[in-house]
Every structure is written in structure tokens, then in C-alpha cells.
Scaffold this motif. Structure first.
Motif, short mmCIF file in Angstrom:
data_model
loop_
_atom_site.label_atom_id
_atom_site.label_comp_id
_atom_site.label_asym_id
_atom_site.label_seq_id
_atom_site.Cartn_x
_atom_site.Cartn_y
_atom_site.Cartn_z
N ILE A 68 48.65 -20.43 10.33
CA ILE A 68 49.28 -21.26 9.17
C ILE A 68 50.78 -21.28 9.50
CG2 ILE A 68 49.33 -21.84 6.58
CD1 ILE A 68 46.62 -19.51 7.80
N ILE A 73 53.76 -23.60 2.88
CA ILE A 73 52.24 -23.88 2.96
C ILE A 73 51.74 -22.56 2.98
CG2 ILE A 73 50.85 -24.97 4.68
CD1 ILE A 73 52.81 -27.17 5.12
N TYR A 77 48.71 -21.24 0.80
CA TYR A 77 47.35 -20.73 1.34
C TYR A 77 47.23 -19.42 0.78
CZ TYR A 77 44.06 -19.14 5.13
OH TYR A 77 43.04 -18.66 5.52
N GLU A 80 45.87 -19.60 -2.60
CA GLU A 80 44.58 -20.21 -2.97
C GLU A 80 43.49 -19.29 -2.44
OE1 GLU A 80 45.12 -23.85 -0.80
OE2 GLU A 80 46.43 -24.74 -2.20
N ARG A 99 56.02 -27.04 -7.60
CA ARG A 99 56.07 -27.66 -5.93
C ARG A 99 57.35 -28.47 -5.86
NH1 ARG A 99 49.98 -29.36 -6.55
NH2 ARG A 99 49.07 -27.50 -5.27
N ILE B 73 53.66 -34.67 -3.66
CA ILE B 73 53.55 -33.95 -4.55
C ILE B 73 52.89 -34.55 -5.68
CG2 ILE B 73 54.70 -32.79 -6.60
CD1 ILE B 73 56.69 -31.81 -4.72
N GLU B 76 48.92 -35.03 -5.02
CA GLU B 76 48.38 -33.84 -5.36
C GLU B 76 48.09 -33.80 -6.67
OE1 GLU B 76 48.20 -30.21 -3.36
OE2 GLU B 76 49.68 -30.44 -1.80
N GLU B 80 44.45 -33.76 -8.73
CA GLU B 80 44.28 -32.54 -9.68
C GLU B 80 43.96 -33.28 -11.09
OE1 GLU B 80 47.16 -29.86 -9.59
OE2 GLU B 80 46.95 -29.62 -7.66
N PRO B 94 40.85 -24.17 1.86
CA PRO B 94 42.17 -23.79 1.85
C PRO B 94 42.99 -23.93 3.36
CG PRO B 94 40.95 -22.08 0.69
CD PRO B 94 39.88 -23.16 1.42
N TYR B 95 42.06 -23.69 4.45
CA TYR B 95 42.77 -23.85 5.73
C TYR B 95 42.83 -25.19 5.99
CZ TYR B 95 43.95 -23.06 10.80
OH TYR B 95 44.68 -23.15 11.70
N ARG B 97 43.42 -27.72 4.04
CA ARG B 97 44.33 -27.82 3.27
C ARG B 97 45.78 -27.92 3.68
NH1 ARG B 97 43.40 -25.70 -2.41
NH2 ARG B 97 41.35 -26.37 -1.95
N ALA B 98 45.77 -26.28 4.23
CA ALA B 98 47.23 -26.12 4.90
C ALA B 98 47.39 -26.87 6.10
CB ALA B 98 47.15 -24.59 5.39
N ARG B 101 48.68 -30.34 4.81
CA ARG B 101 49.98 -30.09 4.44
C ARG B 101 50.91 -30.05 5.59
NH1 ARG B 101 48.14 -26.15 -0.18
NH2 ARG B 101 47.95 -27.42 -1.83
N PHE B 102 50.67 -29.31 6.42
CA PHE B 102 51.71 -29.16 7.65
C PHE B 102 51.93 -30.45 8.39
CE2 PHE B 102 53.35 -27.08 11.42
CZ PHE B 102 53.42 -27.79 12.35
N TRP B 103 50.72 -31.19 8.66
CA TRP B 103 50.94 -32.64 9.32
C TRP B 103 51.62 -33.67 8.50
CZ3 TRP B 103 51.03 -33.23 14.40
CH2 TRP B 103 50.43 -32.02 15.09
N THR B 105 54.07 -33.00 6.52
CA THR B 105 55.39 -32.50 6.66
C THR B 105 56.02 -32.95 7.86
OG1 THR B 105 54.97 -30.52 5.12
CG2 THR B 105 56.95 -30.55 6.32
N TYR B 106 55.30 -32.75 8.84
CA TYR B 106 55.75 -32.97 10.35
C TYR B 106 55.88 -34.66 10.22
CZ TYR B 106 55.25 -33.81 15.38
OH TYR B 106 55.62 -34.07 16.71
N LEU B 139 49.82 -36.70 19.78
CA LEU B 139 49.42 -35.34 18.73
C LEU B 139 48.75 -35.57 17.73
CD1 LEU B 139 52.83 -33.69 18.91
CD2 LEU B 139 50.95 -32.79 19.99
#
Lengths: 222, 223
Positions: A68, A73, A77, A80, A99, B73, B76, B80, B94-95, B97-98, B101-103, B105-106, B139
Motif C-alpha cells: 500500500i 492512503i 488503510y 480501516e 480528509r 472526497i 466518498e 457514505e 480495504p486493500y 479501496r487503497a 485511492r492510489f490510482w 491520486t496518480y 498502466l
């Protein structure tokens, strides 16, 4: 109790990185055991390059072999997966606000701070004004609360507190006093340092300043 | 939970903004009615300055009088608040989700600035910007393969967080292709992404809020 190796928690990090420190603080707040691996940023390990091929940067949290990346992030994680001592509030509006301000720290504090110390000779008047403006906005959000999270230490506190170890450096480079400009923020930083998760993760601000001195010489800025 | 009345949910936006589009799609996925308040190009309304004093920019979602800022934001938040309605937007694991979120941001780091450089709205080398986008897309093709697990979207059966993060740029990608005369989304190089982009654009939650490439080309001339 499972060891870090059995649970598979590894943090690839660099001692002075405020982004890495966010992760260390979050893991400590949750009482999670992990293996800390110090990276040599001028000779990155094959593991780092494999786990973060896109950015090749620390911090990287490796959980059960899966990486991760990106500190906020990673912190979300961690929050969570381990539900004790929640860092993000449960109310959706409060979460969105948390956030927002953590993201603000990412967009503004690091970048402005880097400009302050990277500039040759005297830091520009502009950057000092920018930093004061940024810190005052954060102080405004803190208000009279104990923490940004209210009574409990939370996501925004984790996002910002590592940068307080850089305040001394910003002050010297920018020739100003953060305590004078933002006394509530400085008081908040002291309260945070009373938490073991923070005091054990952050380095002394003079050590940080020494490190920045080394970087300046490395980049021929001094 | 009662459905939100139009007056409770307002979106400060602009028809051409990919970031505003993200919020519109999220609200549409949840079948949430909302009032659109569009900004005029070149000026910022009192409402905007008051509700987003930090950045003074759209999108801003105003829900029951409270402002929420920054597009992903807001997405999300929408997911919710209206969790019981429509599909889930943010992955439940959660993984996953991470990773999403990473992609996202990228994509925001690399794609937005590259597009604005190519359009001449941001300083930079246009050829390098085109190359940057060309380097990103394989990618993302790979990411699609991993996330979709054979289904229609990054989010699986329905549009999710990463679909929204990337899909909002499709109008501008097509506009840039037209302006510069370069094919960025090429079915020979990234067939899965091309297929995904077609499905995304005709989805019920997206169709009415995706700007036409021609209109964006015209807008880029006056911006």
C-alpha cells in the motif's frame, strides 16, 4: 500473539520522512506490531522498487505481501483494518472535513516548506508569507480544540504532526517565529508530543535541521 | 432513509469541469436529486467564495447547508451518506479501496496537468505531455484487467470509484485528440480501456453529464 513477520506487516521508510512518520504514528496508535525497514534513498532496495514501481518512494506498507503506497492512503488503510482508537470520525460530514484538511496539509505544507529551505540564500518573502498563511488556516481549523479530531487524536493530527519537527527549520530559513504567528498550533504540537506514538516517531527538530543542512550542501545550496 | 429533496443538495459546478462531473455521476448513481448552480467562466460567485474559502473552486457539494469540497472526497461522502441507495461506489475491501485511492491520486497528478499543458493552459512541453499520457494508459489498461476481473468497469458490474476518477477526463481526452490530431486512446494499444470508455460514456449515470468533445474544443479556444 502473531509476530510482525507472521502477520506480514512491513514498513519501508526513511527516518526523517514526515510521510513515513504518519504511518509509524498510526500503527503505534493502533498498537500494531510491524517490521521497520530503513531505506537508503540513494540506493533503493529491490523490495522498494518492486513494491512501489510507479513512484519508487517511501513509505510503503506491505501487508501479507501486498503493498500500500502514499502515506494518507496507508493511514486510512490502517484505520480501516484496525478499528480500535479510530482516527477518522464516524460521521460522514466530519470524515469529509478530516480528509479535506489532511489533503490540504499534503498539498500545501510540504511543498511550501521545501521551497523555504531549498532556496539559495535568504528564503523569499513570498514563501514565508505563504507558510504563515497556510499555518494560520490550519490554526483556524484547530480553533480551541484539544486536537484537530476534537477530544480525540485523529486523522488530521496524524497528517500534520510530523511537520512540526520541521517548524524549527522553517523558522530559521524563513526568519520568523511560528509560536508568535500561530501560538495555538504550537501548543497543539506540544500536546501531541505527550503521546508516545508521536514522541517515539518524530525526531528532534535540531536533528531535522542538521539533515536539511546536509541536503543543502548536497544540492550545492549552501 | 428518505430520499433527499432537491433543495437539500446543491452542486456548485461548471458543465465542462471533469471534477464536477465526478460528483454528478456519484449523485446520479445514488439517484439523489440535486440543484445545479453553475459558475460563470471568469468569475466566482459569493456562494462559492463563502463555501470554499480555502481553494475558491468548484466542485462544492452543499448538503443541508454544509459544504463539502474536493471532488473525490465528495464522491466518498456521497457514497457514505446514501449508502443504502444505488450501487456502492468505493470498494468494500480495504486493500481494494487503497488501490483505488492510489490510482485516483496518480491520475489526478499526471493526467490533469498533461491535458492542460497540451491545451496550452499550463506551462510545459506539449510533446512530453502527450508522451506522459501515452505512458500512463498501458498502466491503466493493466489496472483495469486487475480490477474489473472480467466485468464491465473498474468497479466490477457497476461504475465505481476508479471509473469515476478516470472517466471524467474522457471528454477532455477526446477534445485533445481532436485539437492535437493524436490518438491517445487507441484500441490497438489499450483495447480494454477503449471498450471501458465506450461503456462508461453511455451509462445512465454519465450520459447527460459528459460534455461533448466539440463543445470542449470550442471552450478551449476562449478559456
Amino acid at each position: 500473539m502473531a509476530t510482525a513477520a507472521e502477520d506480514g506487516m512491513v514498513l519501508l521508510d526513511f527516518w526523517v520522512s514526515p510521510f513515513g512518520q504518519r504511518c509509524r504514528i498510526a500503527l503505534a496508535e493502533k498498537g500494531v506490531d510491524y517490521e521497520y525497514k530503513e531505506e537508503n534513498l540513494s540506493d533503493k532496495s529491490p523490495l522498494l522498487l518492486k513494491m512501489n514501481p510507479i513512484h519508487k518512494k517511501i513509505p510503503v506498507l506491505i501487508h501479507h505481501g501486498k503493498p500500500i503506497c502514499e502515506s494518507l492512503i496507508i493511514v486510512q488503510y490502517i484505520d480501516e483494518i484496525w478499528s480500535n482508537n479510530p482516527l477518522l470520525p464516524s460521521d460522514p460530514y466530519e470524515r469529509a472535513k478530516a480528509r479535506f484538511w489532511a489533503d490540504f496539509v499534503d498539498k500545501k505544507v510540504y511543498e511550501c516548506g521545501t521551497r523555504l529551505w531549498k532556496l539559495k540564500g535568504e528564503a523569499r518573502e513570498e514563501d514565508r508569507k505563504d507558510m504563515i498563511k497556510i499555518l494560520k488556516l490550519l490554526e483556524g481549523e484547530l480553533g480551541d480544540k484539544k486536537y484537530f479530531g476534537g477530544e480525540t487524536f485523529g486523522f488530521v493530527d496524524v497528517a500534520l504532526v510530523p511537520f512540526t519537527a520541521w517548524f524549527h527549520t522553517y523558522e530559521i530559513c524563513g526568519n520568523f517565529s511560528i509560536e508568535k504567528e500561530c501560538p495555538k498550533l504550537v501548543a497543539w504540537a506540544k500536546r501531541c508530543m505527550e503521546r508516545e506514538s508521536v514522541s517515539k516517531s518524530l525526531h528532534d527538530s535540531h536533528k531535522v535541521h542538521e539533515f536539511v543542512g546536509y541536503l543543502k550542501r548536497l544540492f550545492g545550496l549552501e | 432513509m428518505a430520499a433527499a429533496g432537491d433543495h437539500e443538495v446543491k452542486l456548485l459546478g461548471f458543465w465542462a469541469s471533469p471534477f464536477v462531473m465526478r460528483v454528478s455521476i456519484a449523485l446520479n448513481l445514488k439517484s439523489v436529486g440535486y440543484e445545479r448552480l453553475d459558475e460563470v467562466l471568469g468569475s466566482k460567485s459569493e456562494v462559492l467564495l463563502k463555501s470554499n474559502p480555502v481553494y475558491k473552486r468548484i466542485p462544492v457539494l452543499i448538503h443541508e447547508g454544509k459544504p463539502i469540497c474536493e471532488s473525490m472526497i465528495i464522491v466518498e461522502y456521497v457514497d457514505e451518506v446514501w449508502a443504502g441507495m444505488g450501487p456502492s461506489i468505493v470498494p468494500s475491501d480495504p486493500y481494494d479501496r487503497a488501490i483505488a485511492r492510489f490510482w485516483a491520486t496518480y491520475i489526478d497528478d499526471k493526467l490533469a496537468s498533461a491535458i492542460w499543458i497540451i491545451l496550452g493552459k499550463l506551462e510545459g512541453n506539449k510533446e512530453e505531455a502527450v508522451e506522459q499520457i501515452a505512458a500512463m494508459l498501458p498502466l491503466l489498461e493493466d489496472r483495469f484487467k486487475n480490477c474489473s476481473r472480467g466485468k464491465d468497469f473498474f468497479g466490477g458490474d457497476t461504475i465505481g470509484y476508479l471509473d469515476i476518477a478516470l472517466g471524467c477526463y474522457l471528454g477532455w481526452i477526446r477534445a485533445v485528440e481532436e485539437i492535437v490530431g493524436v490518438k491517445l486512446l487507441d484500441e490497438k494499444k489499450t483495447p480494454l480501456l477503449v471498450g471501458w470508455s465506450e461503456r462508461f460514456c453511455v451509462d445512465g449515470a454519465v450520459m447527460n453529464v459528459m460534455p461533448r468533445a466539440d463543445d470542449l474544443v470550442e471552450l478551449s479556444k476562449v478559456m
